[in-house]
Design a protein around this motif. Structure first.
Motif, PDB file in Angstrom:
ATOM      1  N   ARG A 149       0.843  -1.194   0.000  1.00  3.26           N
ATOM      2  CA  ARG A 149       0.000   0.000   0.000  1.00  3.26           C
ATOM      3  C   ARG A 149       0.882   1.249   0.000  1.00  3.26           C
ATOM      4  NH1 ARG A 149      -2.718   0.361   5.187  1.00  3.26           N
ATOM      5  NH2 ARG A 149      -0.893   1.554   5.664  1.00  3.26           N
ATOM      6  N   ASP A 150       1.976   1.192   0.764  1.00  5.92           N
ATOM      7  CA  ASP A 150       2.889   2.328   0.829  1.00  5.92           C
ATOM      8  C   ASP A 150       3.540   2.599  -0.518  1.00  5.92           C
ATOM      9  OD1 ASP A 150       2.290   2.532   3.537  1.00  5.92           O
ATOM     10  OD2 ASP A 150       3.968   1.243   4.104  1.00  5.92           O
ATOM     11  N   ILE A 151       3.850   1.548  -1.264  1.00  5.76           N
ATOM     12  CA  ILE A 151       4.437   1.704  -2.596  1.00  5.76           C
ATOM     13  C   ILE A 151       3.476   2.472  -3.483  1.00  5.76           C
ATOM     14  CG2 ILE A 151       5.143   0.470  -4.684  1.00  5.76           C
ATOM     15  CD1 ILE A 151       5.929  -1.862  -2.709  1.00  5.76           C
ATOM     16  N   GLN A 152       2.212   2.067  -3.481  1.00 10.82           N
ATOM     17  CA  GLN A 152       1.215   2.740  -4.307  1.00 10.82           C
ATOM     18  C   GLN A 152       1.033   4.188  -3.875  1.00 10.82           C
ATOM     19  OE1 GLN A 152      -0.121   1.761  -7.056  1.00 10.82           O
ATOM     20  NE2 GLN A 152      -1.726   3.243  -7.340  1.00 10.82           N
ATOM     21  N   SER A 153       0.961   4.429  -2.571  1.00 13.40           N
ATOM     22  CA  SER A 153       0.780   5.796  -2.079  1.00 13.40           C
ATOM     23  C   SER A 153       1.945   6.678  -2.467  1.00 13.40           C
ATOM     24  CB  SER A 153       0.641   5.804  -0.552  1.00 13.40           C
ATOM     25  OG  SER A 153      -0.506   5.124  -0.163  1.00 13.40           O
ATOM     26  N   TRP A 154       3.164   6.165  -2.265  1.00 14.44           N
ATOM     27  CA  TRP A 154       4.349   6.943  -2.597  1.00 14.44           C
ATOM     28  C   TRP A 154       4.415   7.233  -4.099  1.00 14.44           C
ATOM     29  CZ3 TRP A 154       8.251   4.746  -5.634  1.00 14.44           C
ATOM     30  CH2 TRP A 154       9.313   5.609  -5.903  1.00 14.44           C
ATOM     31  N   SER A 155       4.190   6.210  -4.919  1.00 11.57           N
ATOM     32  CA  SER A 155       4.286   6.428  -6.365  1.00 11.57           C
ATOM     33  C   SER A 155       3.179   7.346  -6.861  1.00 11.57           C
ATOM     34  CB  SER A 155       4.286   5.096  -7.126  1.00 11.57           C
ATOM     35  OG  SER A 155       3.132   4.337  -6.859  1.00 11.57           O
ATOM     36  N   GLN A 156       1.996   7.260  -6.275  1.00  8.27           N
ATOM     37  CA  GLN A 156       0.903   8.143  -6.680  1.00  8.27           C
ATOM     38  C   GLN A 156       1.176   9.577  -6.245  1.00  8.27           C
ATOM     39  OE1 GLN A 156      -1.508   7.026  -8.705  1.00  8.27           O
ATOM     40  NE2 GLN A 156      -2.057   9.148  -8.931  1.00  8.27           N
ATOM     41  N   SER A 157       1.726   9.761  -5.054  1.00  7.55           N
ATOM     42  CA  SER A 157       2.087  11.118  -4.612  1.00  7.55           C
ATOM     43  C   SER A 157       3.131  11.721  -5.524  1.00  7.55           C
ATOM     44  CB  SER A 157       2.625  11.092  -3.178  1.00  7.55           C
ATOM     45  OG  SER A 157       1.609  10.811  -2.271  1.00  7.55           O
ATOM     46  N   THR A 158       4.119  10.901  -5.885  1.00  7.62           N
ATOM     47  CA  THR A 158       5.160  11.372  -6.797  1.00  7.62           C
ATOM     48  C   THR A 158       4.555  11.800  -8.127  1.00  7.62           C
ATOM     49  OG1 THR A 158       6.801   9.938  -5.769  1.00  7.62           O
ATOM     50  CG2 THR A 158       7.276  10.703  -7.988  1.00  7.62           C
ATOM     51  N   ALA A 159       3.676  10.977  -8.658  1.00  8.76           N
ATOM     52  CA  ALA A 159       3.035  11.303  -9.934  1.00  8.76           C
ATOM     53  C   ALA A 159       2.222  12.584  -9.825  1.00  8.76           C
ATOM     54  CB  ALA A 159       2.139  10.151 -10.393  1.00  8.76           C
ATOM     55  N   GLY A 160       1.495  12.742  -8.726  1.00 10.49           N
ATOM     56  CA  GLY A 160       0.680  13.938  -8.537  1.00 10.49           C
ATOM     57  C   GLY A 160       1.506  15.202  -8.411  1.00 10.49           C
ATOM     58  N   ILE A 161       2.597  15.111  -7.666  1.00  4.89           N
ATOM     59  CA  ILE A 161       3.468  16.283  -7.499  1.00  4.89           C
ATOM     60  C   ILE A 161       4.084  16.674  -8.831  1.00  4.89           C
ATOM     61  CG2 ILE A 161       5.622  17.079  -6.428  1.00  4.89           C
ATOM     62  CD1 ILE A 161       4.806  15.247  -4.001  1.00  4.89           C
TER      63      ILE A 161
END
Length: 172
Positions: free
Chosen positions: A3-15
């Motif tokens: 779940r943390d992998i998805q959250s981190w990668s999604q935050s990166t994409a959003g930023i």
């Protein structure tokens, strides 16, 4: 962890999806040209995701996450080296298959983790989607605030640091 992998990668994409268009606008690209850059990136994403999914569970490994996170860190260095339009566009196109990898493997990883833990896959995938939604909202707000207060390089540097941490975590 998955779940943390998805959250981190999604935050990166959003930023990145917030800051890069602003950078390209500052560099003089029109809205239409910026749209073309991101549309090309979307095309690369679809192809890369399909290729990764085609290999099924063989690619859904923590090692794959580590390699992709390391690759993302390497690609993020482009934004620290130069703000030139060609470099920023190259970044968008090079980071896209990396994000496709992270997004595509996170769901089967979460399902495998649920099976190992003896919990329902649906619940774990629901949590994954919830964390994805929260990170999509919080990531760009935080990244935009950092970029506004301290500059784009600091925001990109922080993302690079997080990518290195995730890569190291994945290989430990």
């Amino acid at each position: 962890g998955e779940r943390d992998i998805q959250s981190w990668s999604q935050s990166t994409a959003g930023i990145v999806s917030l800051l890069v268009p602003l950078q390209l606008d500052t560099n003089g690209l029109s809205e239409g040209s910026i749209g073309v850059v991101f549309s090309a990136g979307a095309g690369v994403f679809v192809v890369a995701s399909a290729l990764i999914a085609r290999h099924g569970d063989k690619t859904a490994r923590i090692r794959t996450v580590g390699i992709a996170a390391g690759a993302l860190a390497a690609v993020l260095t482009l934004l620290l080296v130069s703000e030139a339009t060609a470099v920023v566009v190259a970044f968008v196109l090079l980071r896209t298959p990396v994000l496709a990898t992270l997004f595509t493997v996170s769901f089967p990883l979460a399902a495998m983790g649920a099976r190992r833990a003896g919990v329902g896959e649906g619940a774990v995938l629901g949590l994954l989607n919830m964390s994805w939604g929260v990170s999509t909202m919080v990531g760009p707000l935080a990244g935009g605030a950092v970029a506004d207060a301290l500059g784009y390089a600091v925001a990109y540097g922080a993302l690079l640091g997080f990518a290195v941490v995730v890569a190291c975590w994945a290989f430990v």
